[in-house]
Scaffold this motif. Structure first.
Motif, short mmCIF file in Angstrom:
data_model
loop_
_atom_site.label_atom_id
_atom_site.label_comp_id
_atom_site.label_asym_id
_atom_site.label_seq_id
_atom_site.Cartn_x
_atom_site.Cartn_y
_atom_site.Cartn_z
N ALA A 153 0.83 -1.21 0.00
CA ALA A 153 0.00 0.00 0.00
C ALA A 153 0.86 1.26 0.00
O ALA A 153 0.54 2.24 -0.69
N ILE A 154 1.95 1.26 0.74
CA ILE A 154 2.85 2.41 0.75
C ILE A 154 3.47 2.60 -0.62
O ILE A 154 3.54 3.72 -1.14
N HIS A 155 3.91 1.51 -1.22
CA HIS A 155 4.50 1.58 -2.56
C HIS A 155 3.49 2.14 -3.57
O HIS A 155 3.80 3.06 -4.34
N ARG A 156 2.27 1.59 -3.56
CA ARG A 156 1.23 2.07 -4.49
C ARG A 156 0.83 3.51 -4.19
O ARG A 156 0.57 4.29 -5.10
N GLY A 157 0.75 3.84 -2.91
CA GLY A 157 0.40 5.21 -2.53
C GLY A 157 1.43 6.21 -3.04
O GLY A 157 1.08 7.29 -3.52
N ARG A 158 2.70 5.86 -2.95
CA ARG A 158 3.76 6.73 -3.48
C ARG A 158 3.61 6.91 -4.98
O ARG A 158 3.77 8.02 -5.50
N LYS A 159 3.29 5.83 -5.68
CA LYS A 159 3.08 5.93 -7.13
C LYS A 159 1.90 6.84 -7.45
O LYS A 159 1.98 7.67 -8.36
N MET A 160 0.81 6.70 -6.69
CA MET A 160 -0.36 7.56 -6.91
C MET A 160 -0.02 9.02 -6.63
O MET A 160 -0.45 9.92 -7.37
N LEU A 161 0.76 9.27 -5.57
CA LEU A 161 1.16 10.65 -5.26
C LEU A 161 2.05 11.21 -6.37
O LEU A 161 1.89 12.37 -6.78
N ARG A 162 2.99 10.41 -6.83
CA ARG A 162 3.86 10.86 -7.94
C ARG A 162 3.03 11.25 -9.15
O ARG A 162 3.27 12.28 -9.78
N HIS A 163 2.06 10.40 -9.47
CA HIS A 163 1.21 10.68 -10.64
C HIS A 163 0.43 11.98 -10.45
O HIS A 163 0.39 12.84 -11.33
N ALA A 164 -0.20 12.12 -9.27
CA ALA A 164 -0.98 13.33 -9.00
C ALA A 164 -0.10 14.58 -9.02
O ALA A 164 -0.49 15.62 -9.56
#
Length: 183
Positions: A153-164
């Motif tokens: 979840a942390i890994h995916r959350g970081r990816k989502m933040l990077r995208h946003a």
């Protein structure tokens, strides 16, 4: 003895509980209410709490209170207090370059906005890991989740933040895409 130990815990952890609630709720008054409720419950359940896990217990109660408050406000009149703008504007500026201060505030607003787009549990995990410095094992205990689930979840959350963030700051999109701007 109970009163002294309680006061020590209160002084030591009230800011941690408040900041978690504030970043989750984006509202100072609601964060204060959650913080107060955590310590009321700590006092009420003092004899039942394992002293070695009291910090995890408090953060878990704070998390549950935040989730309950968000659900309640979404289900009621749709009214949701939000004071992020005001609180970011109150951050003291550093002496020096006004353009740098403006850029830092814009980045803070963008990060808070991007965090709001994440699922609640992912946002919680990122806040606990990056803002509070907790290990994945502790986060798993707090949220009653498997450690590997926390890591994913942390890994995916970081990816989502990077995208946003790359959408909000296209001029920096290469930095965000490569992960240099994320912790």
């Amino acid at each position: 003895m109970k009163k002294l130990a309680f006061q020590i815990l209160l002084q030591k952890h009230k800011d941690r509980i408040f900041s978690y609630a504030f970043y989750f709720l984006h509202n100072r008054e609601d964060a204060e209410d959650v913080t107060q409720e955590v310590f009321v419950r700590l006092w009420q359940h003092w004899d039942k709490i394992d002293r070695n896990r009291v910090v995890a217990w408090m953060i878990r109660v704070a998390h549950n209170q935040c989730v309950d408050l968000v659900r309640h406000k979404k289900n009621s009149s749709g009214y949701f207090r939000n004071s992020v703008q005001l609180d970011i504007e109150k951050i003291p500026e550093k002496e020096g370059d006004p353009a740098l201060n403006y850029e830092q505030k814009a980045s803070q607003k963008a990060l808070l906005s991007a965090l709001e787009m994440l699922p609640e549990k992912t946002k919680s995990m990122l806040l606990l890991h990056y803002f509070h410095g907790l290990k994945c094992e502790t986060i798993g205990e707090i949220l009653d989740t498997n450690v590997n689930t926390v890591k994913v979840a942390i890994h995916r959350g970081r990816k989502m933040l990077r995208h946003a963030l790359s959408e909000q700051f296209p001029e920096r999109s290469e930095r965000y895409r490569d992960g240099y701007a994320m912790p």
